[in-house]
Design an enzyme around this catalytic site. Structure first.
Site, PDB file in Angstrom:
ATOM      1  N   ILE A   7       0.855  -1.192   0.000  1.00 40.49           N
ATOM      2  CA  ILE A   7       0.000   0.000   0.000  1.00 40.49           C
ATOM      3  C   ILE A   7       0.888   1.238   0.000  1.00 40.49           C
ATOM      4  O   ILE A   7       1.691   1.429   0.923  1.00 40.49           O
ATOM      5  CB  ILE A   7      -0.931   0.053   1.230  1.00 40.49           C
ATOM      6  CG1 ILE A   7      -1.772  -1.224   1.332  1.00 40.49           C
ATOM      7  CG2 ILE A   7      -1.831   1.290   1.177  1.00 40.49           C
ATOM      8  CD1 ILE A   7      -2.667  -1.284   2.572  1.00 40.49           C
ATOM      9  N   THR A   8       0.780   2.073  -1.029  1.00 38.30           N
ATOM     10  CA  THR A   8       1.567   3.307  -1.042  1.00 38.30           C
ATOM     11  C   THR A   8       0.869   4.352  -0.168  1.00 38.30           C
ATOM     12  O   THR A   8      -0.366   4.375  -0.077  1.00 38.30           O
ATOM     13  CB  THR A   8       1.752   3.876  -2.467  1.00 38.30           C
ATOM     14  OG1 THR A   8       0.486   4.350  -2.950  1.00 38.30           O
ATOM     15  CG2 THR A   8       2.310   2.832  -3.430  1.00 38.30           C
ATOM     16  N   GLY A   9       1.661   5.201   0.478  1.00 35.02           N
ATOM     17  CA  GLY A   9       1.088   6.254   1.323  1.00 35.02           C
ATOM     18  C   GLY A   9       0.292   5.672   2.474  1.00 35.02           C
ATOM     19  O   GLY A   9      -0.798   6.146   2.793  1.00 35.02           O
ATOM     20  N   ALA A  10       0.839   4.637   3.109  1.00 38.38           N
ATOM     21  CA  ALA A  10       0.122   3.993   4.220  1.00 38.38           C
ATOM     22  C   ALA A  10       0.431   4.657   5.551  1.00 38.38           C
ATOM     23  O   ALA A  10       0.063   4.137   6.594  1.00 38.38           O
ATOM     24  CB  ALA A  10       0.468   2.505   4.267  1.00 38.38           C
ATOM     25  N   TYR A 190      -4.632  18.252  -9.407  1.00 39.28           N
ATOM     26  CA  TYR A 190      -5.026  17.072  -8.621  1.00 39.28           C
ATOM     27  C   TYR A 190      -6.144  16.305  -9.339  1.00 39.28           C
ATOM     28  O   TYR A 190      -6.069  15.082  -9.492  1.00 39.28           O
ATOM     29  CB  TYR A 190      -5.492  17.511  -7.227  1.00 39.28           C
ATOM     30  CG  TYR A 190      -6.134  16.398  -6.431  1.00 39.28           C
ATOM     31  CD1 TYR A 190      -5.359  15.444  -5.774  1.00 39.28           C
ATOM     32  CD2 TYR A 190      -7.533  16.290  -6.322  1.00 39.28           C
ATOM     33  CE1 TYR A 190      -5.953  14.420  -5.038  1.00 39.28           C
ATOM     34  CE2 TYR A 190      -8.127  15.275  -5.590  1.00 39.28           C
ATOM     35  CZ  TYR A 190      -7.336  14.339  -4.954  1.00 39.28           C
ATOM     36  OH  TYR A 190      -7.926  13.320  -4.238  1.00 39.28           O
TER      37      TYR A 190
HETATM   38  P1  NDP Z   1      -3.438  11.745   3.181  1.00 36.09           P
HETATM   39  O1  NDP Z   1      -2.777  13.024   2.871  1.00 36.09           O
HETATM   40  O2  NDP Z   1      -3.879  11.473   4.572  1.00 36.09           O
HETATM   41  O3  NDP Z   1      -2.522  10.539   2.716  1.00 36.09           O
HETATM   42  C1  NDP Z   1      -1.734  10.620   1.580  1.00 36.09           C
HETATM   43  C2  NDP Z   1      -0.563   9.681   1.723  1.00 36.09           C
HETATM   44  O4  NDP Z   1       0.252   9.802   0.548  1.00 36.09           O
HETATM   45  C3  NDP Z   1       0.326   9.996   2.921  1.00 36.09           C
HETATM   46  O5  NDP Z   1       0.684   8.788   3.529  1.00 36.09           O
HETATM   47  C4  NDP Z   1       1.520  10.665   2.286  1.00 36.09           C
HETATM   48  O6  NDP Z   1       2.730  10.472   2.981  1.00 36.09           O
HETATM   49  C5  NDP Z   1       1.575   9.906   0.967  1.00 36.09           C
HETATM   50  N1  NDP Z   1       2.443  10.569  -0.006  1.00 36.09           N
HETATM   51  C6  NDP Z   1       2.368  11.854  -0.448  1.00 36.09           C
HETATM   52  N2  NDP Z   1       3.378  12.106  -1.290  1.00 36.09           N
HETATM   53  C7  NDP Z   1       4.122  10.986  -1.375  1.00 36.09           C
HETATM   54  C8  NDP Z   1       5.297  10.637  -2.069  1.00 36.09           C
HETATM   55  N3  NDP Z   1       5.971  11.515  -2.817  1.00 36.09           N
HETATM   56  N4  NDP Z   1       5.776   9.370  -1.954  1.00 36.09           N
HETATM   57  C9  NDP Z   1       5.147   8.473  -1.165  1.00 36.09           C
HETATM   58  N5  NDP Z   1       4.036   8.753  -0.475  1.00 36.09           N
HETATM   59  C10 NDP Z   1       3.527  10.001  -0.581  1.00 36.09           C
HETATM   60  O7  NDP Z   1      -4.688  11.700   2.175  1.00 36.09           O
HETATM   61  P2  NDP Z   1      -5.881  10.632   1.964  1.00 36.09           P
HETATM   62  O8  NDP Z   1      -5.710   9.468   2.845  1.00 36.09           O
HETATM   63  O9  NDP Z   1      -7.133  11.387   1.993  1.00 36.09           O
HETATM   64  O10 NDP Z   1      -5.626  10.203   0.456  1.00 36.09           O
HETATM   65  C11 NDP Z   1      -5.412   8.882   0.056  1.00 36.09           C
HETATM   66  C12 NDP Z   1      -6.037   8.636  -1.297  1.00 36.09           C
HETATM   67  O11 NDP Z   1      -7.441   8.827  -1.214  1.00 36.09           O
HETATM   68  C13 NDP Z   1      -5.555   9.585  -2.395  1.00 36.09           C
HETATM   69  O12 NDP Z   1      -5.348   8.826  -3.576  1.00 36.09           O
HETATM   70  C14 NDP Z   1      -6.719  10.549  -2.580  1.00 36.09           C
HETATM   71  O13 NDP Z   1      -6.750  11.061  -3.887  1.00 36.09           O
HETATM   72  C15 NDP Z   1      -7.874   9.620  -2.313  1.00 36.09           C
HETATM   73  N6  NDP Z   1      -9.116  10.262  -1.969  1.00 36.09           N
HETATM   74  C16 NDP Z   1      -9.266  10.980  -0.816  1.00 36.09           C
HETATM   75  C17 NDP Z   1     -10.487  11.564  -0.526  1.00 36.09           C
HETATM   76  C18 NDP Z   1     -10.693  12.339   0.712  1.00 36.09           C
HETATM   77  O14 NDP Z   1     -11.800  12.854   0.889  1.00 36.09           O
HETATM   78  N7  NDP Z   1      -9.722  12.485   1.593  1.00 36.09           N
HETATM   79  C19 NDP Z   1     -11.639  11.405  -1.407  1.00 36.09           C
HETATM   80  C20 NDP Z   1     -11.370  10.629  -2.585  1.00 36.09           C
HETATM   81  C21 NDP Z   1     -10.165  10.068  -2.836  1.00 36.09           C
HETATM   82  P3  NDP Z   1       3.118  11.360   4.290  1.00 36.09           P
HETATM   83  O15 NDP Z   1       2.353  10.730   5.421  1.00 36.09           O
HETATM   84  O16 NDP Z   1       4.589  11.153   4.399  1.00 36.09           O
HETATM   85  O17 NDP Z   1       2.712  12.763   4.017  1.00 36.09           O
END
Ligand code: NDP
Length: 315
Positions: A7-10, A190
């Site tokens: 899972i990326t960004g976990a 985005y």
């Molecule tokens: P968060 O910001 O909480 O999580 C995003 C994650 O991505 C974090 O773990 C962050 O890491 C990581 N990340 C960012 N940049 C990088 C990078 N360069 N390399 C590796 N990891 C990276 O947002 P959400 O959980 O809300 O988002 C997760 C997914 O859900 C996204 O794809 C978003 O588009 C989608 N989404 C979200 C919605 C919402 O309402 N929130 C609605 C619909 C879709 P770090 O912790 O280090 O910052």
């Protein structure tokens, strides 16, 4: 054996909630692919994940070298790959100027789309080789890139145009930083990146589903108004957005509920159909949602795929 899922960004939000939901079942080993190693370790501990159910591995999607290194490290670990979840994303709605990846590509499309595109292409062979009964590649989408919905019609709307900016490398030097060639707009970048995510999932399905049996899927998990995604928004927005989503649009879901939804797409035996964009109704039941015209355009999907291959050095 346990299933093995990357899972990326976990390290926060949806990715962390999904990692937790899967780890708790005892049936999954979660590889948390994160840019901040310490943050990811702390996050795993903070939600009570036990050590034997996860591994943190470094991945910075803002660098194509880092993506390649992650893939090498993963291959060397000798673990099988059964499911890949492309979840990480950045959202820069208030940025006036673009920022760039290590490769000089506009950041939102660079991380959300191109980093994941290279990652999933390089890991496809590992998934092919896995003997797991239900292999899946999941790319998290969004409603905001989907102009057939109310939320998708809030300006600025997603629009890839003729993709002249993408073809030029989104570098802000000899090409625009926006896919359609327009002026930089962080919110639109985005949304455009999310359209690319959904088009990529469908193109994967068309090219590889029959041959590999892998399920390719995308989803809109609901509006998780409390995650870090909105960290760069103005304070008033961050204050009002969660109650607005809870009481007015009623699209709000908790991080925990959204994690359960994505965990279903990873492991539920009934969600094996490929090429599908999953959503959930008010009773939290999953259904196959329709994509907007642009997000389901076959020729655009092919074009995004072909240009992206060149940009990440695969063609
Ligand atoms: P968060 O910001 O909480 O999580 C995003 C994650 O991505 C974090 O773990 C962050 O890491 C990581 N990340 C960012 N940049 C990088 C990078 N360069 N390399 C590796 N990891 C990276 O947002 P959400 O959980 O809300 O988002 C997760 C997914 O859900 C996204 O794809 C978003 O588009 C989608 N989404 C979200 C919605 C919402 O309402 N929130 C609605 C619909 C879709 P770090 O912790 O280090 O910052």
């Amino acid at each position: 054996r346990k299933g093995s899922v990357i899972i990326t960004g976990a390290s926060s939000g949806l990715g962390l909630a999904t990692a937790k939901a899967l780890a708790e079942t005892g049936k999954w080993h979660v590889i948390m692919a994160c840019r901040d190693f310490l943050k990811a370790e702390r996050a795993a501990k903070s939600v009570g994940m036990s050590k034997e159910n996860y591994t943190v591995m470094h991945l910075d999607l803002a660098s194509l070298d880092s993506v390649r290194q992650f893939v090498n490290n993963f291959k060397q670990s000798g673990r099988p790959l059964d499911v890949l979840v492309c979840n990480a994303a950045v959202y820069q709605p208030t940025a006036r100027e673009p920022s760039f990846t290590a490769d000089g590509i506009e950041l939102s499309v660079g991380i959300n789309h191109l980093g994941h595109f290279l990652l999933s292409r390089l890991l496809l062979d590992d998934m092919k080789q896995s003997d797991y009964p239900s292999k899946r590649l999941i790319i998290v989408g969004s409603i905001t890139g989907n102009t057939n919905t109310l939320a998708g019609n809030v300006p600025p709307k997603a629009n890839l145009g003729d993709m002249r900016g993408l073809a030029g490398g989104l570098n802000g030097l000899n090409s625009s930083t926006m896919i359609d060639g327009g002026d930089f707009d962080g919110a639109k970048a985005y949304k455009d990146s999310k359209i690319c995510n959904m088009l990529t999932m469908q193109e994967f399905h068309r090219r590889y589903h029959e041959e590999t049996g892998i399920t390719f899927a995308s989803l809109y998990p609901g509006c998780i108004a409390t995650t870090g995604l909105f960290r760069e928004h103005i304070p008033l927005f961050r204050l009002l957005f969660p109650p607005f989503q809870k009481f007015i649009t009623k699209g709000y879901v908790s991080e925990e509920e959204s994690g359960k939804r994505l965990a279903q797409v990873v492991s539920d035996p009934s969600l094996t159909k490929s090429g599908v964009y999953w959503s959930w109704n008010k009773d939290s039941a999953s259904f196959e949602n329709q994509l907007s015209e642009e997000a389901s355009d076959v020729s655009k999907a092919r074009k995004v795929w072909e240009i992206s291959e060149k940009l990440v050095g695969l063609a």
